[in-house]
Design a protein around this motif. Structure first.
Motif, PDB file in Angstrom:
ATOM      1  N   THR A 155       0.847  -1.186   0.000  1.00  0.00           N
ATOM      2  CA  THR A 155       0.000   0.000   0.000  1.00  0.00           C
ATOM      3  C   THR A 155       0.879   1.232   0.000  1.00  0.00           C
ATOM      4  O   THR A 155       2.063   1.177   0.321  1.00  0.00           O
ATOM      5  N   TYR A 172       0.832   0.248 -11.752  1.00  0.00           N
ATOM      6  CA  TYR A 172       0.310  -0.769 -10.834  1.00  0.00           C
ATOM      7  C   TYR A 172       0.616  -2.149 -11.390  1.00  0.00           C
ATOM      8  O   TYR A 172       0.075  -2.532 -12.420  1.00  0.00           O
ATOM      9  N   ASP A 179      -9.730  -0.612  -6.934  1.00  0.00           N
ATOM     10  CA  ASP A 179     -10.844   0.167  -6.391  1.00  0.00           C
ATOM     11  C   ASP A 179     -10.622   1.630  -6.735  1.00  0.00           C
ATOM     12  O   ASP A 179      -9.556   2.185  -6.428  1.00  0.00           O
ATOM     13  N   ARG A 181     -11.649   4.238  -5.461  1.00  0.00           N
ATOM     14  CA  ARG A 181     -11.390   5.077  -4.279  1.00  0.00           C
ATOM     15  C   ARG A 181      -9.916   5.048  -3.881  1.00  0.00           C
ATOM     16  O   ARG A 181      -9.429   5.954  -3.227  1.00  0.00           O
ATOM     17  N   ASP A 182      -9.202   3.999  -4.285  1.00  0.00           N
ATOM     18  CA  ASP A 182      -7.782   3.896  -3.957  1.00  0.00           C
ATOM     19  C   ASP A 182      -6.881   4.629  -4.952  1.00  0.00           C
ATOM     20  O   ASP A 182      -5.751   4.989  -4.626  1.00  0.00           O
ATOM     21  N   ILE A 183      -7.367   4.837  -6.169  1.00  0.00           N
ATOM     22  CA  ILE A 183      -6.500   5.432  -7.181  1.00  0.00           C
ATOM     23  C   ILE A 183      -6.831   6.873  -7.518  1.00  0.00           C
ATOM     24  O   ILE A 183      -6.005   7.574  -8.071  1.00  0.00           O
TER      25      ILE A 183
END
Length: 185
Positions: A155, A172, A179, A181-183
């Motif tokens: 992470t 990546y 997700d 929301r993560d990127i």
């Protein structure tokens, strides 16, 4: 809804639009690399609003016939995702890679994708009187790639690369499910 799906569907051939799927009641998108030698066959993007639009941009060959063969003018990234995050429209440009790649090559593909989106916006304005369907300022660039390794991505911030004239992008390795929301912050 912030995303004008009707305007996009009036402009882009339905074969180039990837539909949002429901997976256990949650929306997701599937990015595919169709080549028989592709090692990274599919990447799923979850955490997306249902009205997100994913456009497969690298398959449109007739557009290439108008452009010179050199200088990367015919290059485009694989996908452009138009979505919403924290109440604002964002564009996420995605390139899938199964083999090694160079930064200038991928930067050229992202530039081509960005120019194509500007062209879409111009067509919507000229032929449909619509403005602001594609956001003008918030772009994100991701290379999702196969890496022959058993190491998992940790992470934290991905590796961001880019020279002055090149588009900066995040890498990546070995994504299965990404997700949104993560990127996208």
């Amino acid at each position: 809804h912030m995303i004008d799906i009707n305007a996009i569907e009036a402009l882009i051939d339905s074969k180039a639009i990837v539909g949002v799927e429901d997976r256990f009641g949650r929306p997701r998108l599937t990015l595919k690399e169709p080549g028989t030698d592709a090692k990274l066959k599919k990447v799923f993007i979850g955490g997306i609003p249902r009205d997100s639009v994913l456009i497969k941009t690298d398959g449109a060959k007739p557009l290439n016939a108008l452009l010179a063969k050199d200088a990367g003018l015919r290059c485009r990234c694989d996908y452009v995702l138009l979505t919403e995050r924290n109440g604002r429209k964002v564009l996420v440009f995605c390139e899938l890679k199964s083999e090694r790649f160079s930064h200038p090559e991928v930067s050229t593909q992202f530039k081509g994708g960005k120019c194509l989106v500007r062209y879409f916006e111009s067509l919507l304005q000229e032929f449909h009187g619509r403005r602001g369907v594609f956001p003008a300022s918030e772009d994100w660039y991701y290379v999702l790639f196969y890496k022959d390794s058993t190491r998992k991505r940790t992470t934290g911030n991905p590796n961001v690369r880019g020279g002055r004239s090149e588009i900066k992008f995040c890498k990546y390795p070995n994504p299965g499910l990404v997700d949104l929301r993560d990127i996208v912050g």
